[in-house]
Design a protein around this motif. Structure first.
Motif, PDB file in Angstrom:
ATOM      1  N   UNK A  91      59.579  54.321  85.068  1.00 38.47           N
ATOM      2  CA  UNK A  91      59.816  53.530  86.284  1.00 38.47           C
ATOM      3  C   UNK A  91      59.760  52.033  86.058  1.00 38.47           C
ATOM      4  N   UNK A  92      59.180  51.589  84.967  1.00 43.30           N
ATOM      5  CA  UNK A  92      59.009  50.155  84.725  1.00 43.30           C
ATOM      6  C   UNK A  92      60.272  49.488  84.183  1.00 43.30           C
ATOM      7  N   UNK A  93      61.263  50.273  83.771  1.00 41.18           N
ATOM      8  CA  UNK A  93      62.485  49.701  83.191  1.00 41.18           C
ATOM      9  C   UNK A  93      63.367  49.149  84.312  1.00 41.18           C
ATOM     10  N   UNK A  94      63.435  47.831  84.373  1.00 43.36           N
ATOM     11  CA  UNK A  94      64.182  47.149  85.433  1.00 43.36           C
ATOM     12  C   UNK A  94      65.628  46.866  85.049  1.00 43.36           C
ATOM     13  N   UNK A  95      65.921  46.849  83.760  1.00 41.09           N
ATOM     14  CA  UNK A  95      67.275  46.519  83.310  1.00 41.09           C
ATOM     15  C   UNK A  95      67.611  47.291  82.040  1.00 41.09           C
ATOM     16  N   UNK A  96      68.853  47.754  81.971  1.00 43.45           N
ATOM     17  CA  UNK A  96      69.373  48.382  80.752  1.00 43.45           C
ATOM     18  C   UNK A  96      70.692  47.709  80.442  1.00 43.45           C
ATOM     19  N   UNK A 113      62.824  58.200  85.683  1.00 49.77           N
ATOM     20  CA  UNK A 113      61.802  58.321  86.714  1.00 49.77           C
ATOM     21  C   UNK A 113      62.268  57.742  88.055  1.00 49.77           C
ATOM     22  N   UNK A 114      63.488  57.248  88.115  1.00 53.17           N
ATOM     23  CA  UNK A 114      64.062  56.692  89.340  1.00 53.17           C
ATOM     24  C   UNK A 114      64.816  57.786  90.091  1.00 53.17           C
ATOM     25  N   UNK A 115      64.968  57.593  91.405  1.00 53.60           N
ATOM     26  CA  UNK A 115      65.739  58.574  92.181  1.00 53.60           C
ATOM     27  C   UNK A 115      67.237  58.272  92.114  1.00 53.60           C
ATOM     28  N   UNK A 116      67.599  57.003  91.918  1.00 53.37           N
ATOM     29  CA  UNK A 116      68.987  56.597  91.726  1.00 53.37           C
ATOM     30  C   UNK A 116      69.022  55.472  90.697  1.00 53.37           C
ATOM     31  N   UNK A 117      70.213  55.178  90.195  1.00 56.18           N
ATOM     32  CA  UNK A 117      70.346  54.104  89.207  1.00 56.18           C
ATOM     33  C   UNK A 117      70.063  52.754  89.864  1.00 56.18           C
ATOM     34  N   UNK A 118      69.091  51.997  89.328  1.00 57.05           N
ATOM     35  CA  UNK A 118      68.839  50.656  89.874  1.00 57.05           C
ATOM     36  C   UNK A 118      70.062  49.742  89.702  1.00 57.05           C
ATOM     37  N   UNK A 119      70.295  48.874  90.654  1.00 59.42           N
ATOM     38  CA  UNK A 119      71.448  47.982  90.597  1.00 59.42           C
ATOM     39  C   UNK A 119      71.320  46.954  89.477  1.00 59.42           C
ATOM     40  N   UNK A 120      70.115  46.766  88.959  1.00 55.82           N
ATOM     41  CA  UNK A 120      69.909  45.806  87.877  1.00 55.82           C
ATOM     42  C   UNK A 120      70.263  46.377  86.507  1.00 55.82           C
ATOM     43  N   UNK A 121      70.580  47.656  86.433  1.00 61.44           N
ATOM     44  CA  UNK A 121      71.015  48.251  85.179  1.00 61.44           C
ATOM     45  C   UNK A 121      72.511  47.979  85.016  1.00 61.44           C
ATOM     46  N   UNK A 122      72.933  47.766  83.776  1.00 59.67           N
ATOM     47  CA  UNK A 122      74.354  47.573  83.513  1.00 59.67           C
ATOM     48  C   UNK A 122      75.140  48.773  84.029  1.00 59.67           C
ATOM     49  N   UNK A 123      76.281  48.495  84.596  1.00 57.11           N
ATOM     50  CA  UNK A 123      77.169  49.552  85.076  1.00 57.11           C
ATOM     51  C   UNK A 123      77.562  50.485  83.929  1.00 57.11           C
TER      52      UNK A 123
END
Length: 140
Positions: A91-96, A113-123
């Motif tokens: 859950x701590x990974x804010x960016x990929x 560990x996220x329910x959906x892909x965070x918007x801060x991750x590369x598309x």
């Protein structure tokens, strides 16, 4: 006389820069504590982390758990890691970064560990690998 003043001014500037950098480091520590980020422990062999960012992986594990506390995975960090079959992202990974798992030909599943892909991750963070993504996964 002018050389002495210039030297003194240079010394003062260097001291101010050094102090500002040390305060910035303190601010990062305080921000991490405020975010509730855990210390990074149990770093798997071959996983290179700098400033809470996975820079590279050159290990031979089939199953990899990225430690809680890591906040970023760099672009191409797992480039051509043929040994990997599963990866767990906490859950701590804010960016990929871009194509972080490109060329991982045997990577079957990425557990997040996220329910959906965070918007801060590369598309395109998983471009170049055919792994299935399992959301809402919990670490073993």
């Amino acid at each position: 006389m002018i050389k002495r003043k210039a030297f003194a001014l240079s010394a003062v500037l260097i001291l101010l820069i050094a102090l500002s950098l040390s305060f910035a480091a303190c601010d990062d520590t305080e921000q991490n504590e405020q975010k509730g980020l855990p210390d990074i422990v149990n770093i798997p062999e071959g996983l290179f982390i700098k400033d809470r960012k996975v820079i590279n992986y050159n290990g031979s594990a089939e199953n990899l758990v990225i430690p809680a506390g890591v906040t970023e995975i760099d672009a191409w960090a797992f480039w051509d890691c043929a040994s990997l079959k599963t990866v767990f992202i906490p859950w701590t990974v804010e960016a990929i970064g871009y194509e972080a798992f490109k060329g991982c030909s045997n990577l079957e599943t990425i557990y997040c560990e996220f329910s959906i892909q965070p918007v801060t991750w590369s598309k395109y963070w998983k471009s170049g690998c055919g792994a299935k993504i399992v959301w809402d996964a919990m670490p073993n």
